[in-house]
Design a protein around this motif. Structure first.
Motif, mmCIF file in Angstrom:
data_model
loop_
_atom_site.group_PDB
_atom_site.id
_atom_site.type_symbol
_atom_site.label_atom_id
_atom_site.label_comp_id
_atom_site.label_asym_id
_atom_site.label_seq_id
_atom_site.Cartn_x
_atom_site.Cartn_y
_atom_site.Cartn_z
ATOM 1 N N SER A 52 -53.523 0.957 -3.070
ATOM 2 C CA SER A 52 -52.435 0.100 -2.609
ATOM 3 C C SER A 52 -52.942 -1.250 -2.122
ATOM 4 C CB SER A 52 -51.655 0.797 -1.480
ATOM 5 O OG SER A 52 -52.491 0.990 -0.342
ATOM 6 N N ARG B 230 -39.549 -9.769 -5.552
ATOM 7 C CA ARG B 230 -40.295 -8.625 -6.069
ATOM 8 C C ARG B 230 -41.755 -9.029 -6.219
ATOM 9 N NH1 ARG B 230 -37.874 -5.672 -11.252
ATOM 10 N NH2 ARG B 230 -38.014 -7.769 -12.175
ATOM 11 N N SER C 100 -50.296 -6.740 -12.336
ATOM 12 C CA SER C 100 -50.772 -6.433 -13.671
ATOM 13 C C SER C 100 -52.297 -6.424 -13.675
ATOM 14 C CB SER C 100 -50.255 -7.477 -14.669
ATOM 15 O OG SER C 100 -50.869 -7.338 -15.943
ATOM 16 N N SER D 10 -47.398 -6.729 -19.217
ATOM 17 C CA SER D 10 -47.150 -5.303 -18.944
ATOM 18 C C SER D 10 -47.244 -4.996 -17.451
ATOM 19 C CB SER D 10 -48.144 -4.434 -19.720
ATOM 20 O OG SER D 10 -48.078 -4.694 -21.103
ATOM 21 N N PRO D 11 -46.496 -5.705 -16.621
ATOM 22 C CA PRO D 11 -46.661 -5.548 -15.175
ATOM 23 C C PRO D 11 -45.913 -4.344 -14.618
ATOM 24 C CG PRO D 11 -44.950 -7.140 -15.602
ATOM 25 C CD PRO D 11 -45.485 -6.727 -16.957
ATOM 26 N N ALA D 12 -46.291 -3.990 -13.410
ATOM 27 C CA ALA D 12 -45.499 -3.095 -12.565
ATOM 28 C C ALA D 12 -44.777 -3.967 -11.543
ATOM 29 C CB ALA D 12 -46.390 -2.077 -11.873
ATOM 30 N N TYR D 13 -43.572 -3.545 -11.172
ATOM 31 C CA TYR D 13 -42.781 -4.302 -10.206
ATOM 32 C C TYR D 13 -42.594 -3.471 -8.946
ATOM 33 C CZ TYR D 13 -41.555 -7.398 -14.093
ATOM 34 O OH TYR D 13 -41.613 -8.274 -15.146
ATOM 35 N N PHE D 14 -42.682 -4.138 -7.815
ATOM 36 C CA PHE D 14 -42.484 -3.483 -6.524
ATOM 37 C C PHE D 14 -41.439 -4.276 -5.756
ATOM 38 C CE2 PHE D 14 -46.698 -2.618 -8.095
ATOM 39 C CZ PHE D 14 -46.821 -1.244 -7.934
ATOM 40 N N ALA E 266 -47.735 -2.806 -2.877
ATOM 41 C CA ALA E 266 -47.922 -2.195 -4.190
ATOM 42 C C ALA E 266 -48.667 -0.889 -3.988
ATOM 43 C CB ALA E 266 -48.719 -3.124 -5.096
ATOM 44 N N LEU F 24 -51.694 2.481 -7.363
ATOM 45 C CA LEU F 24 -52.668 1.749 -8.165
ATOM 46 C C LEU F 24 -53.911 2.601 -8.420
ATOM 47 C CD1 LEU F 24 -52.435 -1.682 -6.282
ATOM 48 C CD2 LEU F 24 -51.088 -0.905 -8.253
ATOM 49 N N TYR G 180 -56.740 -6.334 -10.169
ATOM 50 C CA TYR G 180 -55.323 -6.594 -10.408
ATOM 51 C C TYR G 180 -55.016 -8.062 -10.159
ATOM 52 C CZ TYR G 180 -54.352 -1.568 -10.533
ATOM 53 O OH TYR G 180 -54.327 -0.236 -10.859
ATOM 54 N N TYR H 181 -51.505 -10.676 -9.415
ATOM 55 C CA TYR H 181 -50.162 -10.515 -8.870
ATOM 56 C C TYR H 181 -49.502 -11.868 -8.630
ATOM 57 C CZ TYR H 181 -51.983 -11.887 -4.278
ATOM 58 O OH TYR H 181 -52.557 -12.582 -3.240
#
Length: 430
Positions: free
Chosen positions: A13, A27, A31, A38-42, A57, A60, A66, A68
C-alpha cells in the motif's frame, strides 16, 4: 492541483495526499507504467474543506515500482505525476537503501545566490537525493522542514508552510525541488523546533495544538500511536524503524534534570517499550530516528536530559537492541559519524546527516570517525544488505553527489562486528 506527496508505503500500500482546485471528487490513478497505462483506480474521495484529498492505494505487489497521479474532476493531472516503490515483504531478508537529512531554510539568501526564500529552500540537493545512484526506497526528513518559527496557535500558518515547502512559496508549482522529491521518494517526516514551533521549542509551545492538527491534515504518515504527539514506527524487510517526537512532549531544556524531566514523555516511552519488545514481525535491526543531538552539548540536546537518556539506554538493552541498532539524527547543521565507540550512552552507531540547506555549524570532535563538517547540500544514506544469515548496515554522509565518510556494521547471528570506512574514493555497493 497545487501539491501532491506520498508516504506511509508498505509492501502492499501507499498513501497519497494532495491539494486540489475544487470540491469535486478525486481518484488516485496507479500503474506500473510511467505512461499510466492499464491503471488501477482508488477512490473517489471528496476533498476536505481545505481541498485536501487523501487516498490510499492497497492490494499492491511487494517490491514493485509504481507511478501515480490524481484524477480530479474527471481529468488526470500528469503535471503532478509521481512514483514510489513498494517495500519488500515485511519480516523477510531484503536489501535496499534509504536517504535521510534535516534542516532546510534557516536564512533567506536568494539575493546572494542562495536557494532559500521566506524560510523555505529550493536547494539542488533535493534533486540529487531524488536521482541518487542508490535509488532510495524512501526519504526520512528528521526535522526543520522549514524555518517559519510559527509562534501562534494558527492552523492556517502551518498549512501555508506545508504548501510553500512543496511549491517553493507558490512560485514553482510542480517543478519545486522539495515537492518533486516528496512526490517521487516516499516521505517519512518528524519535526524539529523550527517547523514545529520556534527555536528550542517544547511542549509549552503556543503553536503545539495547531502543529499537531495540521500534521495530521496534510502529511501522508504512518499510523500514529496516539491522538497528540506524532511518534510512530514502521518496518521494511527485517528492519524496524522508530520515529520519535522529541518536541511536542518535551520539558523545557532549562528545567533541572531528574526523573520528572523528559524529552519524550511517559506515553511515548511506554509505547517504545511495547514496540521494542514485540515489533510484530521478524525484526533483526533497529533504526532510531531522533531529531535532537544524542551526543551533543547544550540546552537543546540530550546532554541536559541525562536521566532520561540513561533510562532509554536501559530500555534498549533490556529489549535486546543495543548491539543491533543505529541512530540517525540532525539538528546541528553538519555531518558527523560515530561507530559507537565514541557513544558513551549505549555504544550504538550515531549518524548525523545535516544540513540540506541551513547555516553551517562549526566543526566539533565528539564523533569517533573525526571532526564534523558543517555545510549545505549535505545528507546521508543508509544501505541495508540482508542476505538472511548476515545483515550489514552502511551509513554514508554525502555532500551533494560526493561521499564524505562512511561506516558499516555487520550483524552475523547475535554478534555485532564493525569495520571502518574504506578509502574515500570508494562508494560501497548494496
Amino acid at each position: 492541483m497545487s501539491n501532491l506527496w506520498v508516504g506511509a508505503v508498505t509492501e502492499s500500500s501507499a498513501w497519497v495526499r494532495g491539494r486540489v482546485s475544487s470540491s469535486a471528487n478525486a481518484r488516485l490513478v496507479v500503474s506500473e507504467s510511467p505512461s499510466l497505462t492499464s491503471p488501477a483506480y482508488f477512490g473517489p474521495v471528496a476533498p476536505t474543506s481545505e481541498l485536501v484529498a487523501s487516498i490510499e492505494a492497497d492490494g499492491l505487489d511487494p517490491d514493485t515500482q509504481y507511478h501515480y497521479a490524481f484524477e480530479h474532476d474527471s481529468v488526470v493531472d500528469t503535471a503532478w505525476q509521481g512514483s514510489f516503490r513498494t517495500h519488500p515483504v515485511l519480516g523477510e531478508p531484503a536489501s535496499y537503501a534509504f536517504a535521510m537529512a534535516t534542516c532546510a531554510g534557516s536564512i533567506n539568501n536568494t539575493a546572494s545566490g542562495g536557494y532559500t526564500d521566506s524560510k523555505v529552500s529550493n536547494h539542488p540537493v533535493f534533486d540529487v537525493i531524488r536521482q541518487h545512484v542508490l535509488d532510495p526506497l524512501f526519504f526520512i526528513h528528521g526535522g526543520d522542514l522549514h524555518y517559519r518559527d510559527i509562534a501562534t496557535n494558527t492552523p492556517a500558518s502551518y498549512r501555508t508552510a506545508y504548501d510553500d515547502v512543496l511549491t517553493y512559496n507558490g512560485t514553482l508549482g510542480a517543478t519545486a525541488r522539495q515537492g518533486l522529491l516528496y512526490r517521487n521518494r516516499p516521505l517519512v517526516l518528524t519535526w524539529d523546533d523550527h517547523c514545529y514551533a520556534t527555536n528550542d521549542s517544547d511542549a509549552t509551545a503556543t503553536g503545539r495544538p495547531a502543529a499537531r492538527q495540521v500534521y495530521r491534515e496534510r502529511v501522508p504518515h504512518y499510523p500514529l500511536a496516539e491522538s497528540g504527539a506524532i511518534y510512530h514506527s514502521f518496518g521494511a524487510g527485517r528492519v524496524l524503524y522508530i520515529v520519535s517526537d522529541a518536541r511536542s512532549e518535551s520539558s523545557p531544556g532549562t528545567d533541572t534534570d531528574g526523573p520528572s524531566k523528559t524529552m519524550l514523555g511517559s506515553a511515548q516511552k511506554s509505547w517504545m517499550e511495547s514496540v521494542l519488545s514485540a515489533p510484530g514481525f521478524d525484526a533483526q535491526y533497529l533504526v532510531w530516528v531522533m531529531s535532537r543531538q544524542w551526543m551533543g552539548s547544550g540546552v537543546d540536546t540530550w546532554s541536559v536530559f541525562g536521566t532520561e537518556r540513561d533510562e532509554l539506554v536501559q530500555l534498549f538493552g533490556d529489549t535486546g537492541w543495543l548491539s543491533r541498532m543505529c541512530q540517525v539524527s540532525g539538528d546541528v547543521h553538519a555531518l558527523g559519524m560515530d561507530t559507537g565507540t565514541g557513544n558513551s550512552w549505549g555504544g550504538f552507531p550515531v549518524y548525523c546527516f545535516s544540513s540540506l540547506d541551513s547555516t553551517p555549524s562549526g566543526g566539533t570532535s565528539q564523533y569517533d570517525l573525526g571532526q564534523t563538517q558543517g555545510g549545505r547540500g549535505q545528507y546521508g544514506t543508509v544501505q541495508i544488505h540482508d542476505i538472511g544469515s548476515q545483515l550489514a548496515v552502511t551509513g554514508t554522509g554525502w555532500v551533494m553527489d560526493q561521499p564524505w565518510r562512511w561506516h558499516t556494521s555487520t550483524l552475523p547471528l547475535a554478534r555485532l562486528t564493525r569495520r571502518h570506512q574504506p578509502p574515500a574514493s570508494h562508494v560501497l555497493p548494496l
